[in-house]
Write a protein that holds these residues in place. Sequence first.
Motif, PDB file in Angstrom:
ATOM      1  N   UNK A  38       8.024  29.022  41.441  1.00 32.85           N
ATOM      2  CA  UNK A  38       7.073  27.894  42.884  1.00 32.85           C
ATOM      3  C   UNK A  38       7.539  27.300  43.662  1.00 32.85           C
ATOM      4  N   UNK A  39       6.598  26.820  44.509  1.00 29.45           N
ATOM      5  CA  UNK A  39       6.563  26.494  46.229  1.00 29.45           C
ATOM      6  C   UNK A  39       5.736  27.242  46.965  1.00 29.45           C
ATOM      7  N   UNK A  40       6.134  26.902  47.699  1.00 29.31           N
ATOM      8  CA  UNK A  40       4.591  27.214  49.098  1.00 29.31           C
ATOM      9  C   UNK A  40       5.644  28.139  49.986  1.00 29.31           C
ATOM     10  N   UNK A  41       5.419  29.807  50.173  1.00 28.95           N
ATOM     11  CA  UNK A  41       5.720  30.612  50.845  1.00 28.95           C
ATOM     12  C   UNK A  41       5.720  30.773  52.623  1.00 28.95           C
ATOM     13  N   UNK A  42       5.830  31.517  53.024  1.00 31.45           N
ATOM     14  CA  UNK A  42       5.577  31.713  54.578  1.00 31.45           C
ATOM     15  C   UNK A  42       6.083  33.061  54.648  1.00 31.45           C
ATOM     16  N   UNK A  43       5.156  33.716  54.744  1.00 27.06           N
ATOM     17  CA  UNK A  43       5.216  35.315  55.410  1.00 27.06           C
ATOM     18  C   UNK A  43       6.346  35.680  56.764  1.00 27.06           C
ATOM     19  N   UNK A  44       6.938  36.552  55.718  1.00 26.53           N
ATOM     20  CA  UNK A  44       8.154  37.242  56.697  1.00 26.53           C
ATOM     21  C   UNK A  44       6.982  38.659  57.755  1.00 26.53           C
ATOM     22  N   UNK A  45       7.181  39.269  57.097  1.00 27.14           N
ATOM     23  CA  UNK A  45       6.956  40.505  57.085  1.00 27.14           C
ATOM     24  C   UNK A  45       5.967  41.242  55.909  1.00 27.14           C
ATOM     25  N   UNK A  46       5.014  42.194  56.897  1.00 31.01           N
ATOM     26  CA  UNK A  46       4.872  43.428  55.836  1.00 31.01           C
ATOM     27  C   UNK A  46       4.668  44.473  56.013  1.00 31.01           C
ATOM     28  N   UNK A  47       5.670  44.783  55.092  1.00 35.30           N
ATOM     29  CA  UNK A  47       5.613  46.815  54.979  1.00 35.30           C
ATOM     30  C   UNK A  47       6.888  47.132  55.989  1.00 35.30           C
ATOM     31  N   UNK A  48       7.531  45.569  56.118  1.00 31.53           N
ATOM     32  CA  UNK A  48       9.170  46.065  57.166  1.00 31.53           C
ATOM     33  C   UNK A  48       8.612  45.376  58.821  1.00 31.53           C
ATOM     34  N   UNK A  49       7.614  45.037  58.809  1.00 30.11           N
ATOM     35  CA  UNK A  49       7.010  44.651  60.487  1.00 30.11           C
ATOM     36  C   UNK A  49       6.822  43.034  60.467  1.00 30.11           C
ATOM     37  N   UNK A  50       7.585  42.911  61.618  1.00 28.66           N
ATOM     38  CA  UNK A  50       7.202  40.943  61.165  1.00 28.66           C
ATOM     39  C   UNK A  50       5.887  41.021  60.808  1.00 28.66           C
ATOM     40  N   UNK A  51       5.383  39.697  60.854  1.00 25.83           N
ATOM     41  CA  UNK A  51       3.527  39.179  60.622  1.00 25.83           C
ATOM     42  C   UNK A  51       4.096  38.254  61.374  1.00 25.83           C
ATOM     43  N   UNK A  52       3.347  38.182  62.802  1.00 22.46           N
ATOM     44  CA  UNK A  52       3.340  37.566  63.454  1.00 22.46           C
ATOM     45  C   UNK A  52       1.940  36.458  63.914  1.00 22.46           C
ATOM     46  N   UNK A  53       1.310  36.324  63.027  1.00 20.64           N
ATOM     47  CA  UNK A  53       0.279  35.371  63.121  1.00 20.64           C
ATOM     48  C   UNK A  53       0.060  34.134  62.460  1.00 20.64           C
ATOM     49  N   UNK A  54       1.271  34.228  60.848  1.00 22.32           N
ATOM     50  CA  UNK A  54       1.321  33.134  60.510  1.00 22.32           C
ATOM     51  C   UNK A  54       0.708  32.954  59.277  1.00 22.32           C
ATOM     52  N   UNK A  55       0.897  33.177  57.940  1.00 18.10           N
ATOM     53  CA  UNK A  55       0.345  32.541  56.443  1.00 18.10           C
ATOM     54  C   UNK A  55       1.563  32.779  55.424  1.00 18.10           C
ATOM     55  N   UNK A  56       0.838  31.825  54.628  1.00 11.43           N
ATOM     56  CA  UNK A  56       1.617  31.098  54.160  1.00 11.43           C
ATOM     57  C   UNK A  56       0.951  31.720  51.801  1.00 11.43           C
ATOM     58  N   UNK A  57       1.699  30.797  50.969  1.00 11.11           N
ATOM     59  CA  UNK A  57       1.226  31.416  50.333  1.00 11.11           C
ATOM     60  C   UNK A  57       1.955  30.134  48.891  1.00 11.11           C
ATOM     61  N   UNK A  58       1.177  29.866  48.161  1.00  8.03           N
ATOM     62  CA  UNK A  58       1.774  28.722  47.088  1.00  8.03           C
ATOM     63  C   UNK A  58       1.373  29.148  46.068  1.00  8.03           C
ATOM     64  N   UNK A  59       2.409  28.650  45.772  1.00  2.02           N
ATOM     65  CA  UNK A  59       2.624  28.770  44.103  1.00  2.02           C
ATOM     66  C   UNK A  59       3.084  28.223  43.466  1.00  2.02           C
ATOM     67  N   UNK A  60       1.173  26.989  42.197  1.00  2.00           N
ATOM     68  CA  UNK A  60       1.824  25.750  42.022  1.00  2.00           C
ATOM     69  C   UNK A  60       1.322  25.079  40.718  1.00  2.00           C
ATOM     70  N   UNK A  61       0.159  25.702  40.810  1.00  2.00           N
ATOM     71  CA  UNK A  61      -0.820  25.216  39.699  1.00  2.00           C
ATOM     72  C   UNK A  61      -0.601  26.847  38.220  1.00  2.00           C
TER      73      UNK A  61
END
Length: 130
Positions: free
Chosen positions: A29-52
Amino acid sequence: MKTLALATLLALPPMVAACADETLTGYAEGTYQLEEIDGVAFQWGATLELGEEGRISGRAPCNGYSAEQTAPYPWFKPGPIMATKMACLHMNGEAEFFEALGAMTLAEANGPVLILSNEDGREMVFRRDP
């Protein structure tokens, strides 16, 4: 062979058996910041929230989104992703994020790190907000 597998399953502690139907939310549970996709840093910023329980949500580079996610942990299978429809400068990053998220099938939660992956070797690495 089947007898051995059944005996192993029956020998599991009751707590493991009770957790078998929990979704990822029950483990991470919590809010996660995306760091990378397929080993490449993700520079645009995105989150994944696991709550409900049974849902994921968050912020892609441009839009907020949510989806059902009812697969039991460690499986990950987001339902249709619904997102707002704002346009911005990072639409390529938005498309990359949603395409990758929709392709993930497994989850591994380890402390503040969440890794989503699939059988094709794709991977998304997230880190929980403090």
